[in-house]
Design an enzyme around this catalytic site. Structure first.
Site, PDB file in Angstrom:
ATOM      1  N   SER A  39       0.842  -1.201   0.000  1.00 43.07           N
ATOM      2  CA  SER A  39       0.000   0.000   0.000  1.00 43.07           C
ATOM      3  C   SER A  39       0.874   1.248   0.000  1.00 43.07           C
ATOM      4  O   SER A  39       0.538   2.259   0.589  1.00 43.07           O
ATOM      5  CB  SER A  39      -0.920  -0.010   1.228  1.00 43.07           C
ATOM      6  OG  SER A  39      -1.829  -1.076   1.168  1.00 43.07           O
ATOM      7  N   HIS A 148       2.845   5.871   2.783  1.00 42.00           N
ATOM      8  CA  HIS A 148       1.944   4.736   2.942  1.00 42.00           C
ATOM      9  C   HIS A 148       0.493   5.173   2.748  1.00 42.00           C
ATOM     10  O   HIS A 148       0.124   6.302   3.071  1.00 42.00           O
ATOM     11  CB  HIS A 148       2.124   4.117   4.338  1.00 42.00           C
ATOM     12  CG  HIS A 148       1.540   2.745   4.468  1.00 42.00           C
ATOM     13  ND1 HIS A 148       0.199   2.530   4.680  1.00 42.00           N
ATOM     14  CD2 HIS A 148       2.123   1.515   4.425  1.00 42.00           C
ATOM     15  CE1 HIS A 148      -0.024   1.219   4.764  1.00 42.00           C
ATOM     16  NE2 HIS A 148       1.109   0.590   4.603  1.00 42.00           N
ATOM     17  N   HIS A 149      -0.327   4.261   2.226  1.00 39.85           N
ATOM     18  CA  HIS A 149      -1.731   4.576   1.973  1.00 39.85           C
ATOM     19  C   HIS A 149      -2.473   4.944   3.249  1.00 39.85           C
ATOM     20  O   HIS A 149      -3.438   5.721   3.209  1.00 39.85           O
ATOM     21  CB  HIS A 149      -2.411   3.379   1.292  1.00 39.85           C
ATOM     22  CG  HIS A 149      -3.779   3.684   0.759  1.00 39.85           C
ATOM     23  ND1 HIS A 149      -4.882   3.782   1.568  1.00 39.85           N
ATOM     24  CD2 HIS A 149      -4.219   3.918  -0.503  1.00 39.85           C
ATOM     25  CE1 HIS A 149      -5.956   4.050   0.834  1.00 39.85           C
ATOM     26  NE2 HIS A 149      -5.573   4.143  -0.425  1.00 39.85           N
ATOM     27  N   ALA A 150      -2.053   4.408   4.398  1.00 40.22           N
ATOM     28  CA  ALA A 150      -2.704   4.761   5.656  1.00 40.22           C
ATOM     29  C   ALA A 150      -2.534   6.248   5.957  1.00 40.22           C
ATOM     30  O   ALA A 150      -3.398   6.870   6.576  1.00 40.22           O
ATOM     31  CB  ALA A 150      -2.132   3.925   6.805  1.00 40.22           C
TER      32      ALA A 150
END
Length: 476
Positions: A39, A148-150
């Site tokens: 991700s 990061h996608h988070a």
């Protein structure tokens, strides 16, 4: 200090203020199996010159204080009774997240950036890493941001960079600062789990009442409920089923060898071709990629009429002008030679998805899956057969931007490869389309040929645009 800069920087101070990860972010965070189910996205920013290092460090220090999320880490509850939350990293060290390296060519920049992207994050630290690449010809430089996608999806990453950049080359001595928190945000995995359990217990009566109402409704109108469930299930099945057979020329895929490519195209001709085909810039981007892949397959003597392509679909159904999107897979027309006809064919495929009831199935399923062990979420994400290519379009800065005195010449997003052979991201940067391509090098036997074919696909799209006198515009 310009009013435009003040407005952007003030907006950046309130960027992603939520204390918890969303259900979809939680699913991707817990189900990640790097790098195959990565991700992580990387943005490569081309600069006209190497910025002063001390000024860049000071700008990064200011940016991480303005956008507090950049100094926070993700904390998971001991058991999945609650979503992960953001907490201040007490050991935050800017020197760990920002560094510089010497390179001799832009190809080396892309190769080094790909290796940076392949390295997994330390999940106990803030989820970003920046590298300044110096030593390019004519004093140019490049900055690579891995995120990061988070923390931010590709769209959020481009927005964040655009907000933090300046509209002038000169130093701005008095920039706005983020509000200092009264107390440091911290979190304990055990306390998070206990708090989540308490919330579950407190909402049991309300959940029971809601369930009773649902059952009563189903009992009163069983045929309607069953028919609706069957239609939804059929929609899920269609969305999860491969739209077209995968190409033998884009496999096998391991996801463990990434290779970055970048291309440029003038925006106006692409938009003109999109209008000719009755589509959007998103459709033109897909058609452009298909044109390059058609050439690649022809060069290898492979007659493939269509391939599965992952696209972004508006959840506002009526058009593509909304802000809510979902991922879906279409059958990409590889055999259509005319660029305008290809745009029209792509537009038809995308419009057919607007009738699907289950486009938001990931949002619906994520809260339930997140209560289960992480391997269940990872398995759930693998149930969908990945397309051969993902293509997305992202709005970048409309006007000239600077980073620590260096002018931004281009901004290229290199997205992750969740089972696909390549991910292509088109970023609108001023009047230029900056196209970033992440290729699974294990799936493509001739990377150089693929790069040439994609470049020819760009020229083909530009040449198809009508000129003021009605003639097509050839490549310059």
């Amino acid at each position: 200090m310009s009013e435009e800069d003040v407005e952007r920087w003030t907006a950046a101070a309130t960027w992603t203020a939520s204390a918890e990860l969303t259900p979809v972010q939680t699913l991707l965070w817990r189900a990640e199996r790097h790098p195959v189910q990565s991700s992580t996205s990387t943005v490569v920013v081309d600069l006209d010159r190497a910025p002063d290092w001390e000024r860049l460090v000071a700008a990064a220090e200011w940016g991480t204080r303005l956008v507090r999320r950049l100094r926070q880490r993700v904390v998971d509850p001991l058991v999945p009774t609650a979503p992960p939350t953001w907490a201040d990293d007490p050991t935050f060290d800017l020197g760990y997240h920002l560094r510089r390296e010497r390179v001799s060519s832009r190809d080396e920049v892309l190769a080094q950036a790909a290796q940076v992207a392949l390295r997994p994050f330390d999940r106990s630290r803030p989820l970003w890493e920046g590298v300044l690449f110096e030593g390019l010809p004519d004093g140019a430089a490049a900055y690579a941001l891995k995120i990061h996608h988070a923390l931010a999806d590709p769209l959020g990453t481009v927005q964040l960079l655009s907000m933090l950049q300046s509209g002038r080359r000169e130093h701005t001595p008095r920039k706005p600062l983020g509000a200092e928190p009264a107390t440091s945000v911290d979190a304990d995995p055990v306390e998070l789990a206990v708090a989540g359990l308490r919330v579950d217990v407190s909402t049991l009566p309300e959940a029971a009442v809601a369930s009773a109402r649902t059952l009563a409704h189903a009992a009163a109108r069983p045929q309607v409920v069953v028919a609706s469930a069957l239609r939804y299930g059929a929609s899920v099945r269609r969305l999860m089923t491969q739209a077209a057979p995968p190409s033998p020329e884009l496999s096998p895929r391991t996801g463990k060898r990434w290779s970055f490519l970048t291309l440029d195209a003038p925006l106006d001709p692409l938009r003109a071709v999109a209008r000719q085909g009755g589509g959007t810039l998103d459709d033109a981007a897909v058609a452009l990629v298909l044109g390059g892949l058609r050439r690649y397959h022809e060069g290898r003597g492979s007659a493939v009429p269509e391939i599965p392509v992952g696209v972004r679909v508006s959840l506002d159904r009526a058009d593509d002008l909304g802000n809510r999107f979902a991922g879906a897979v279409i059958s990409g027309p590889l055999a259509v030679e005319d660029p305008v006809d290809r745009v029209a064919a792509v537009r038809g495929e995308v419009l057919s998805l607007h009738t699907e009831r289950a486009l938001e199935v990931l949002d619906v399923a994520a809260p339930v899956v997140n209560r289960l062990p992480s391997f269940v979420g990872a398995a759930a994400l693998r149930t969908a057969v990945p397309p051969d290519a993902f293509v997305l379009t992202l709005p970048g800065p409309p006007r000239r931007r600077y980073m620590a005195g260096a002018q931004v010449q281009g901004m290229y997003v290199l997205g992750p490869l969740p089972g696909a052979a390549l991910t292509v991201s088109l970023v609108t940067c001023g009047d230029t389309a900056c196209i970033g391509v992440n290729v699974d090098a294990s799936a493509v036997s001739d990377l150089e040929a693929l790069a040439e074919c994609l470049a020819e696909g760009v020229e083909e799209m530009v040449s198809a645009a009508p000129a003021a006198d009605g003639q097509s515009v050839g490549p310059t």
